[in-house]
Scaffold this active site. Structure first.
Site, PDB file in Angstrom:
ATOM      1  N   HIS A  17     -10.084   7.117   5.030  1.00  0.00           N
ATOM      2  CA  HIS A  17     -10.065   7.087   3.558  1.00  0.00           C
ATOM      3  C   HIS A  17     -10.877   8.259   2.999  1.00  0.00           C
ATOM      4  CE1 HIS A  17      -9.722   2.467   4.066  1.00  0.00           C
ATOM      5  NE2 HIS A  17      -8.558   2.858   3.558  1.00  0.00           N
ATOM      6  N   LYS A  41      -6.223 -12.780  -1.679  1.00  0.00           N
ATOM      7  CA  LYS A  41      -6.640 -12.387  -0.328  1.00  0.00           C
ATOM      8  C   LYS A  41      -8.139 -12.123  -0.330  1.00  0.00           C
ATOM      9  CE  LYS A  41      -5.469  -8.632   2.699  1.00  0.00           C
ATOM     10  NZ  LYS A  41      -4.712  -7.386   2.698  1.00  0.00           N
ATOM     11  N   ARG A  90      -0.461   7.987   7.579  1.00  0.00           N
ATOM     12  CA  ARG A  90      -0.965   8.117   8.955  1.00  0.00           C
ATOM     13  C   ARG A  90       0.156   8.393   9.943  1.00  0.00           C
ATOM     14  NH1 ARG A  90      -3.922   2.478   8.611  1.00  0.00           N
ATOM     15  NH2 ARG A  90      -1.891   2.157   7.672  1.00  0.00           N
ATOM     16  N   SER A 127      -8.692  -0.193   8.308  1.00  0.00           N
ATOM     17  CA  SER A 127      -9.826  -1.092   8.075  1.00  0.00           C
ATOM     18  C   SER A 127      -9.715  -2.325   8.980  1.00  0.00           C
ATOM     19  CB  SER A 127      -9.864  -1.529   6.615  1.00  0.00           C
ATOM     20  OG  SER A 127     -10.041  -0.418   5.776  1.00  0.00           O
TER      21      SER A 127
END
Ligand code: PNS
Length: 161
Positions: A17, A41, A90, A127
């Site tokens: 990030h 969440k 990514r 993460s």
């Protein structure tokens, strides 16, 4: 003033990030890191904790702000007077869903999305993966800023073997 938003959950922020935020900060006058408040969440870290870590690790960039948002990302962009979203890619597998969101966001509000290829050093990072490694006592030093590593260590006590 050219403003861009780097949105995400950042639970927690990783070096991947940070690489994107840092590169974006060199391309735009101001970069706003938008941390999603997701009521459905619950994360490992609260939104306040995520913001605190993000502020600490982006403090050396003079033109980066960190804010939370709820609801639609395009509404946050409008409120921040930002016309561009920056998303890191990514891998090709990231592209499908990111393309859908980019097309939705331009249709909803004319907000453009620019994709930035992730530094290959971080192309495997997420993460979730960092949290899993930290949970089992693995060393995440190369993958996150020190303040995040320490916070993970404090939060995650490895379960008994
Ligand atoms: O780090 P993440 O969890 O992959 O980030 C996803 C995020 C925050 C970019 C995405 O969930 C989002 O934009 N949420 C806000 C709600 C919204 O605008 N939904 C419509 C997207 S087209």
């Amino acid at each position: 003033m050219r403003r861009a938003v780097c949105p995400g959950s950042f639970d927690p922020v990783t070096n991947g990030h940070l690489d994107i935020v840092g590169r974006a900060s060199r391309l735009f006058d101001e970069v706003i890191v938008g941390v999603l408040v997701n009521q459905s969440k619950s994360g490992l870290f609260t939104v306040e904790e995520r913001i605190e870590m993000l502020r600490e690790v982006t403090s050396s960039y003079g033109n980066v702000r960190v804010e939370s948002f709820r609801g639609l990302l395009v509404d946050f962009c409008r409120a921040q007077r930002a016309t561009v979203l920056i998303k890191g890619l990514r891998a090709v597998s990231d592209f499908d869903y990111e393309l859908q969101m980019a097309q939705m966001n331009i249709g909803l509000a004319g907000v453009e999305t620019l994709f930035m290829p992730t530094n290959p050093l971080y192309s495997f990072l997420s993460s979730s993966l960092v949290k899993d490694v930290a949970k089992w006592g693995g060393d995440v030093t190369p993958h996150v800023p020190d303040v995040v590593r320490d916070a993970l260590k404090a939060r995650l006590v490895p379960p008994p073997a």
